[in-house]
Design an enzyme around this catalytic site. Structure first.
Site, mmCIF file in Angstrom:
data_model
loop_
_atom_site.group_PDB
_atom_site.id
_atom_site.type_symbol
_atom_site.label_atom_id
_atom_site.label_comp_id
_atom_site.label_asym_id
_atom_site.label_seq_id
_atom_site.Cartn_x
_atom_site.Cartn_y
_atom_site.Cartn_z
ATOM 1 N N GLU A 241 0.791 -1.229 0.000
ATOM 2 C CA GLU A 241 0.000 0.000 0.000
ATOM 3 C C GLU A 241 0.831 1.290 0.000
ATOM 4 O O GLU A 241 0.841 2.060 0.980
ATOM 5 C CB GLU A 241 -0.984 0.003 1.183
ATOM 6 C CG GLU A 241 -1.910 -1.207 1.197
ATOM 7 C CD GLU A 241 -2.967 -1.154 2.294
ATOM 8 O OE1 GLU A 241 -2.931 -0.233 3.116
ATOM 9 O OE2 GLU A 241 -3.833 -2.037 2.318
ATOM 10 N N GLU B 14 -5.641 -8.611 0.399
ATOM 11 C CA GLU B 14 -6.410 -8.289 1.614
ATOM 12 C C GLU B 14 -7.846 -7.977 1.228
ATOM 13 O O GLU B 14 -8.089 -7.236 0.265
ATOM 14 C CB GLU B 14 -5.868 -7.037 2.327
ATOM 15 C CG GLU B 14 -4.574 -7.212 3.035
ATOM 16 C CD GLU B 14 -4.118 -5.927 3.736
ATOM 17 O OE1 GLU B 14 -4.968 -5.093 4.104
ATOM 18 O OE2 GLU B 14 -2.891 -5.791 3.888
HETATM 19 O O1 IFM Z 1 -4.885 -3.336 8.897
HETATM 20 C C1 IFM Z 1 -4.711 -2.788 7.635
HETATM 21 C C2 IFM Z 1 -3.524 -3.411 6.938
HETATM 22 O O2 IFM Z 1 -2.363 -3.272 7.673
HETATM 23 C C3 IFM Z 1 -3.320 -2.782 5.589
HETATM 24 N N1 IFM Z 1 -4.522 -2.751 4.823
HETATM 25 C C4 IFM Z 1 -5.738 -2.294 5.446
HETATM 26 C C5 IFM Z 1 -5.931 -2.988 6.774
HETATM 27 C C6 IFM Z 1 -7.223 -2.488 7.449
HETATM 28 O O3 IFM Z 1 -7.160 -1.114 7.652
#
Ligand code: IFM
Length: 454
Positions: free
Chosen positions: A163, A355
């Site tokens: 990210e 994710e």
């Molecule tokens: O917890 C985070 C993760 O570290 C990175 N992506 C989003 C998740 C939720 O906010």
């Protein structure tokens, strides 16, 4: 409602959010250790010193993965465990930890997916300039070389960066993530250097790892206009530009998007937002990769407002429909649209959802069970969206649920629970929630149960 035979099911975590043990075995300080000390930085005043105590309980956590029946585990490596001051002397005990973790995964027939950077920059590197400094790119490449030489005989799948938008924009512009700086110029340089670090790391990993599969993970969110007003449509376009295309375009087209460059130039009073870019950088960033990692949680609805100097602001409208405890709208349809668009506009060789998940507070009932049906509905809706995208020809090859465990949710501390496994704050006991049992059945079947369809 079957997934392709080769489809990969996984669960994800990151080092700082679960490991704890922040001063054990020679680990150095990270920017998140330092940031958490700042009064008011973390909603509940907490920090990562204990987190889920995974550094000690990792065997139990790997056993949890086994009972989940998933094929893969995505974890991240804490740079300050390997190089306590970011560069130079290697801390053997740090490397040993991940060595054991990887062996533990392989013994359990779980495929390791390692993320090299999930936000825990060594504080010493931040003190020397952090991501806005080009030297951090060199340090990252050295770190990548060390880690992939050691683990590359057993870890084939590598994610270079998690990210970049969050690292740069929340860490260096909004200042709500570590290191907590508020400086747009610094944020733009940070974002570029994070991408450059990715581009320079890919060949290093490929040299160290036989049959390496390397990718980068982006957090992506489609932006929809709140109305047909021209300003709202322009705001949605701008949001898409600064959130999605600012990273996708250099990675897949070797250029930053012109409309967003113009926007940043206006915000900088006419100065060049890309002054840190050097000849050859964009070619390195656009290096071909094996997959694109996508973190998807929600879409964003935008309203546009133009200020006196003519600069358009894209303002997020609070969701009208159902939302998770983060206030993020539950909107699976946008995931389908996003995947189709990525495939059409950027044609990555493969896409993996690295994710997807939801924060809901639901805890143990009288009988001790955790009936987090809202999370089950969220996951099911998004997996249906994945199936529709696959049906439309998107090369979607895997899905990692976020997260295996309730954990440290950055500036929200422990106030938000993303886990499919409950973690008791006091005892550290792990209890699989209803969503974990449901996810286990989906992964085993490699299919959604049509009988559950709404
Ligand atoms: O917890 C985070 C993760 O570290 C990175 N992506 C989003 C998740 C939720 O906010």
């Amino acid at each position: 409602m079957r997934f392709p035979d080769h489809f990969l099911w996984g669960a994800a975590t990151s080092a700082f959010q679960i490991e704890g043990a922040t001063t054990d075995d020679g680990r150095g300080e990270s920017i998140w250790d330092r940031f958490a000390l700042r009064p008011g930085a973390i909603e509940d005043g907490s920090d990562g010193r204990i987190a889920c105590d995974h550094y000690r309980r990792w065997r139990e956590d790997l056993d949890l993965l086994t009972t989940l029946g998933v094929g893969a585990y995505r974890f991240s490596i804490a740079w300050p465990r390997i190089l306590p001051t970011g560069r130079g002397a290697v801390n053997a005990r740090g490397l040993d930890f991940y060595d054991r973790l990887v062996d533990g995964l392989l013994e359990r027939r779980l495929t390791p997916w390692a993320t090299l950077y999930h936000w825990d920059l060594p504080q010493a590197l931040e003190d020397a300039g952090g991501w806005p400094s080009r030297d951090t790119v060199d340090a990252y490449v050295e770190y990548t070389d060390i880690v992939t030489r050691r683990l590359g005989d057993r870890v084939q799948h590598w994610i270079t960066q998690n990210e970049p938008w969050i690292i740069a924009n929340l860490g260096y512009d909004a200042g709500v993530h570590a290191p907590g700086r508020k400086d747009l110029r610094a944020a733009l340089a940070a974002g570029h250097h994070v991408l450059l670090a990715h581009g320079r790391a890919v060949p290093v990993i490929e040299a160290n790892v036989r049959d390496a599969r390397v990718g980068i993970t982006l957090n992506l969110a489609p932006g929809d206009p709140a109305s047909e007003r021209a300003e709202d449509r322009a705001a949605a376009q701008l949001f898409d530009g600064f959130f999605n295309r600012w990273y996708l375009d250099p990675l897949y087209r070797g250029a930053y998007p012109e409309d967003v460059v113009a926007h940043y130039r206006a915000r900088l009073g006419g100065d060049d937002p890309l002054s840190c870019v050097r000849p050859g950088d964009l070619e390195q960033i656009a290096v071909p990769t094996s997959f694109l990692g996508v973190n998807y949680y929600s879409r964003v609805v935008l309203r546009g407002e133009t200020d006196d100097s003519g600069v358009l602001a894209a303002l997020a409208v609070p969701p009208g429909g159902p939302a998770t405890d983060m206030g993020w709208e539950v909107y699976p349809k946008a995931l389908e649209g996003l995947l189709v668009r990525l495939s059409k506009d950027y044609a990555p060789a493969s896409i993996v959802i690295t994710e997807n998940g939801a924060a809901y507070a639901t805890g143990p009932g009288q009988d001790g069970r955790i009936e987090d049906h809202a999370r089950v509905d969220y996951l099911r809706g998004h997996l249906e969206a994945c199936l529709r995208a696959i049906g439309a020809g998107v090369p979607l090859d895997g899905y990692f649920v976020w997260s295996l465990l309730d954990n440290f949710e950055w500036s929200f501390g422990y106030t938000k629970r993303f886990g499919i496994t409950w973690v008791d704050d006091e005892t550290q006991a792990r209890v699989p929630k209803r969503s974990a049992l449901w996810y286990r059945d989906v992964a085993r079947r490699n299919a959604l149960d049509p009988a559950e369809a709404p």
